[in-house]
Scaffold this motif. Structure first.
Motif: not given
Length: 232
Positions: A114-117, A121-126, A103-105, A89-99
């Motif tokens: 989706p509320e947390r991310f 791009r979110l994949l709620a899959e194995w 993808v979160v699996v 969750q903390a990494l997501a906005p930082m990664a976007a700022i850094a370009g």
């Protein structure tokens, strides 16, 4: 641009492989150099290696006075995070700022929401069921942070086999020792397993999830921009 070179360039870009188009600014002559080529045989070896690392185009002048424009085409770097945890969750906005695209699996639907991310791009899959969709390559960073071998191990093996530029895994040295045993049993050799950054992230004394995310992102950027030099 010559039609055959344009076709070759587009093919490399579709396959997410880095390539540089070299244009002689005086004669108009042009050629392509792929990152996978043997740069040691190229008179522009140093300049090409530096451009592949930086991803930036620019002009160089050769010893004989020729002016060349190096048009760099590098795939956008991606981060695949295995685990929809607080660190991610903390990494997501930082990664976007850094370009970085992220993808979160995570098959655990209580975490992968989706509320947390909201912006990733979110994949709620194995992971093993979406491996083809993830399409690991040399411009993908793999971050495994679930602490659950049933979720982490399959993408770790795939990322190592596909040559991802960064592979990191959360866990203590004791946890990683057990991971090494499992990956060895899965057929990976010692050199390949040693590519895993574990404990994950640069050693900056990080304590909170946000601080750990900073250390991970910094290590990813370091791995991307400071690729090992080719042996002489």
């Amino acid at each position: 641009m010559q039609a055959d070179l344009l076709a070759a360039l587009n093919e490399e870009r579709r396959a997410r492989r880095a390539v540089i188009r070299i244009v002689d600014l005086d004669s108009g002559a042009e050629r392509l150099v792929r990152e996978a080529d043997d740069l040691g045989r190229d008179p522009l070896e140093v300049d090409l290696a530096a451009r592949f690392r930086s991803g930036k185009s620019g002009t160089v002048e050769t010893e004989d006075g020729a002016r060349l424009f190096l048009n760099v085409h590098v795939p956008p770097p991606r981060i695949v995070a295995i685990g929809a945890v607080h660190i991610t969750q903390a990494l997501a906005p930082m990664a976007a700022i850094a370009g970085f695209d992220l993808v979160v699996v995570d098959p655990r639907t209580a975490f992968a929401t989706p509320e947390r991310f909201p912006d990733a791009r979110l994949l709620a899959e194995w992971p093993d069921t979406v491996m083809e969709e993830l399409a690991f390559d040399a411009y993908t960073a793999l971050v495994a942070v679930t602490h659950d071998p049933k979720i982490d191990d399959t993408p770790l093996i795939a990322a190592l086999n596909k040559g991802c530029f960064y592979v990191g895994a959360l866990g203590s040295r004791k946890t990683h020792a057990k991971r090494v045993e499992r990956l060895t049993e899965a057929g990976l050799d010692e050199e390949t397993i040693a590519r895993i950054k574990a404990p994950i992230g640069l050693d900056i004394g990080a304590a909170s999830p946000a601080e750990i995310a900073v250390s991970i992102l910094a290590q990813i950027i370091e791995s991307l921009r400071r690729k090992p030099e080719a042996p002489a």
